[in-house]
Design a protein around this motif. Structure first.
Motif, PDB file in Angstrom:
ATOM      1  N   ARG A   9       1.462 -16.896  11.588  1.00 56.48           N
ATOM      2  CA  ARG A   9       2.659 -17.696  11.326  1.00 56.48           C
ATOM      3  C   ARG A   9       3.291 -17.248  10.010  1.00 56.48           C
ATOM      4  N   GLY A  10       4.573 -17.611   9.858  1.00 51.75           N
ATOM      5  CA  GLY A  10       5.255 -17.329   8.604  1.00 51.75           C
ATOM      6  C   GLY A  10       6.534 -16.535   8.815  1.00 51.75           C
ATOM      7  N   LYS A  11       7.399 -16.588   7.828  1.00 53.89           N
ATOM      8  CA  LYS A  11       8.608 -15.755   7.818  1.00 53.89           C
ATOM      9  C   LYS A  11       8.242 -14.471   7.083  1.00 53.89           C
ATOM     10  N   VAL A  12       8.158 -13.375   7.822  1.00 54.19           N
ATOM     11  CA  VAL A  12       7.568 -12.137   7.306  1.00 54.19           C
ATOM     12  C   VAL A  12       8.623 -11.032   7.186  1.00 54.19           C
ATOM     13  N   ASP A  13       8.660 -10.390   6.027  1.00 53.76           N
ATOM     14  CA  ASP A  13       9.452  -9.168   5.825  1.00 53.76           C
ATOM     15  C   ASP A  13       8.482  -7.985   5.785  1.00 53.76           C
ATOM     16  N   PHE A  14       8.640  -7.078   6.733  1.00 50.62           N
ATOM     17  CA  PHE A  14       7.717  -5.954   6.911  1.00 50.62           C
ATOM     18  C   PHE A  14       8.537  -4.670   6.745  1.00 50.62           C
ATOM     19  N   SER A  15       8.247  -3.904   5.702  1.00 47.81           N
ATOM     20  CA  SER A  15       9.046  -2.710   5.400  1.00 47.81           C
ATOM     21  C   SER A  15       8.164  -1.482   5.236  1.00 47.81           C
ATOM     22  N   VAL A  16       8.602  -0.385   5.849  1.00 46.40           N
ATOM     23  CA  VAL A  16       7.951   0.920   5.670  1.00 46.40           C
ATOM     24  C   VAL A  16       8.995   1.854   5.062  1.00 46.40           C
ATOM     25  N   PHE A  17       8.706   2.360   3.866  1.00 47.15           N
ATOM     26  CA  PHE A  17       9.618   3.278   3.184  1.00 47.15           C
ATOM     27  C   PHE A  17       8.990   4.676   3.152  1.00 47.15           C
ATOM     28  N   ILE A  18       9.791   5.679   3.473  1.00 51.14           N
ATOM     29  CA  ILE A  18       9.327   7.079   3.389  1.00 51.14           C
ATOM     30  C   ILE A  18      10.302   7.829   2.493  1.00 51.14           C
ATOM     31  N   GLU A  19       9.802   8.258   1.359  1.00 52.24           N
ATOM     32  CA  GLU A  19      10.618   8.960   0.373  1.00 52.24           C
ATOM     33  C   GLU A  19      10.249  10.438   0.373  1.00 52.24           C
ATOM     34  N   SER A  20      11.213  11.274   0.664  1.00 52.94           N
ATOM     35  CA  SER A  20      10.963  12.715   0.705  1.00 52.94           C
ATOM     36  C   SER A  20      10.823  13.259  -0.714  1.00 52.94           C
ATOM     37  N   THR A  21       9.781  14.019  -0.943  1.00 52.36           N
ATOM     38  CA  THR A  21       9.573  14.667  -2.241  1.00 52.36           C
ATOM     39  C   THR A  21       9.671  16.180  -2.112  1.00 52.36           C
ATOM     40  N   ALA A  58       0.865  -1.184   0.000  1.00 54.14           N
ATOM     41  CA  ALA A  58       0.000   0.000   0.000  1.00 54.14           C
ATOM     42  C   ALA A  58       0.900   1.231   0.000  1.00 54.14           C
ATOM     43  N   SER A  59       0.462   2.281  -0.677  1.00 49.94           N
ATOM     44  CA  SER A  59       1.264   3.507  -0.718  1.00 49.94           C
ATOM     45  C   SER A  59       0.354   4.724  -0.841  1.00 49.94           C
ATOM     46  N   VAL A  60       0.881   5.865  -0.413  1.00 52.56           N
ATOM     47  CA  VAL A  60       0.137   7.114  -0.501  1.00 52.56           C
ATOM     48  C   VAL A  60       1.130   8.253  -0.718  1.00 52.56           C
ATOM     49  N   GLN A  61       0.727   9.230  -1.505  1.00 51.33           N
ATOM     50  CA  GLN A  61       1.561  10.405  -1.772  1.00 51.33           C
ATOM     51  C   GLN A  61       1.047  11.567  -0.939  1.00 51.33           C
ATOM     52  N   LEU A  62       1.886  12.042  -0.021  1.00 50.48           N
ATOM     53  CA  LEU A  62       1.554  13.211   0.790  1.00 50.48           C
ATOM     54  C   LEU A  62       2.224  14.440   0.168  1.00 50.48           C
ATOM     55  N   PRO A  63       1.917  15.631   0.647  1.00 50.57           N
ATOM     56  CA  PRO A  63       2.504  16.844   0.043  1.00 50.57           C
ATOM     57  C   PRO A  63       4.030  16.848   0.003  1.00 50.57           C
ATOM     58  N   THR A  64       4.674  16.308   1.032  1.00 50.14           N
ATOM     59  CA  THR A  64       6.148  16.379   1.089  1.00 50.14           C
ATOM     60  C   THR A  64       6.830  15.021   1.100  1.00 50.14           C
ATOM     61  N   LYS A  65       6.068  13.946   1.065  1.00 49.86           N
ATOM     62  CA  LYS A  65       6.703  12.628   1.127  1.00 49.86           C
ATOM     63  C   LYS A  65       5.779  11.559   0.556  1.00 49.86           C
ATOM     64  N   LYS A  66       6.387  10.444   0.155  1.00 43.85           N
ATOM     65  CA  LYS A  66       5.633   9.291  -0.317  1.00 43.85           C
ATOM     66  C   LYS A  66       5.854   8.148   0.674  1.00 43.85           C
ATOM     67  N   ILE A  67       4.762   7.560   1.125  1.00 42.88           N
ATOM     68  CA  ILE A  67       4.829   6.469   2.096  1.00 42.88           C
ATOM     69  C   ILE A  67       4.461   5.160   1.393  1.00 42.88           C
ATOM     70  N   THR A  68       5.320   4.158   1.526  1.00 45.13           N
ATOM     71  CA  THR A  68       5.068   2.848   0.929  1.00 45.13           C
ATOM     72  C   THR A  68       5.271   1.773   1.984  1.00 45.13           C
TER      73      THR A  68
END
Length: 286
Positions: free
Chosen positions: A59-71, A11-21
């Motif tokens: 259960r499961g082997k889970v990779d959980f990542s939050v990326f914040i890209e400054s725009t 899931a991702s969203v574009q905010l005024p100054t950053k993009k969250i993925t």
């Protein structure tokens, strides 16, 4: 209904100054093994996110990542001018008449030449991040359900194949018993010995009981039904299905050891092949 442990949600969203993925990937595992990557400013939220992910994914082997890209054109990393001037002065003292540009290049690589201003958690941004996390978790849950439906179709087919092979093997039982009787009678005749018919009948009954597969057939049929019933249960049932598969394997192996008939042995081998295909996929079931 069963669910797969394999899944992907984004899931991702574009905010005024950053993009969250937000990206969440999972593979099969005996327990819950979470690898989480968060921007440093949100590290204090990690424990709550782990609990949230564990509650939903189980259960499961889970990779959980939050990326914040400054725009935005504004950056939190600043040049530490006093430190750089001090480095340049020291370098000038060591190398007099040096080119200032070269001194600058060396100074900028020194420790603390750049400083990063620590951001504080913005509640509005965190609400947006949490919303994307919820959406990504919902997406991976949906993915797992779809994969589980595919596994369920596969299992139903394999279970019915085993049942069909079992019934075919049982249909050969009368022929197999006659073969055993004939083999025993021929062996006695080859010995050219006088045989007490009562004793012969007792020995024959002993061997027929030894080769009887009725008990194994009944138990295997019960296990097949229980497997199908368990698949329709609520919650995580992968471990339970694994235990049932082990019991099915025991009954099939016992049938094979008692078969004493080439055609029946072939069917037992085919049942084992179907069961192995179930075992391979059962590891993916939540």
């Amino acid at each position: 209904m069963i669910q797969s442990m394999t899944g992907f949600g984004k899931a991702s969203v574009q905010l005024p100054t950053k993009k969250i993925t937000v990206e969440i990937k999972s593979l099969n595992s005996k327990g819950f093994d979470l690898n989480m990557r968060l921007p440093s400013v949100y590290r204090e939220m990690e424990l709550g996110l782990r609990n949230q992910a564990a509650h939903i994914l189980e259960r499961g082997k889970v990779d959980f990542s939050v990326f914040i890209e400054s725009t935005s054109e504004v950056t939190s990393t600043k040049v530490n001018a006093p430190i750089i001037r001090a480095y340049m002065a020291q370098l000038e003292a060591i190398y007099p008449m040096s080119d200032p540009t070269e001194l600058m290049k060396m100074a900028i690589r020194m420790p603390d030449a750049l400083k990063t201003e620590r951001d504080e958690i913005d509640e509005n941004d965190w609400q947006e991040i949490q919303q994307q996390i919820n959406e990504a978790l919902a997406n991976i849950k949906e993915f797992r359900i779809a994969e589980g439906a595919s596994l369920e179709r596969e299992f139903v087919m394999r279970i019915e194949n085993i049942r069909s092979l079992m019934n075919s093997a049982v249909a050969l039982d009368s022929e197999r018993i006659e073969t055993v009787k004939t083999r025993l009678r021929t062996a006695i005749e080859d010995l050219k010995a006088t045989v007490d018919e009562n004793r012969y009948e007792q020995e024959l009954i002993y061997y027929l009981e030894k080769y009887d597969i009725t008990e194994e057939r009944v138990r295997l049929d019960n296990h097949l039904n229980y497997f199908l019933e368990t698949m329709q249960g609520e919650g995580s049932n992968g471990r339970k299905l694994g235990f049932i598969v082990q019991e099915m394997g025991r009954e099939i192996n016992t049938m094979g050891s008692k078969a004493n008939h080439s055609e029946m042995q072939k069917m037992v081998v085919q049942m084992k092949d179907e069961l192995e295909k179930i075992k391979e996929q059962i590891l993916n079931v939540l």
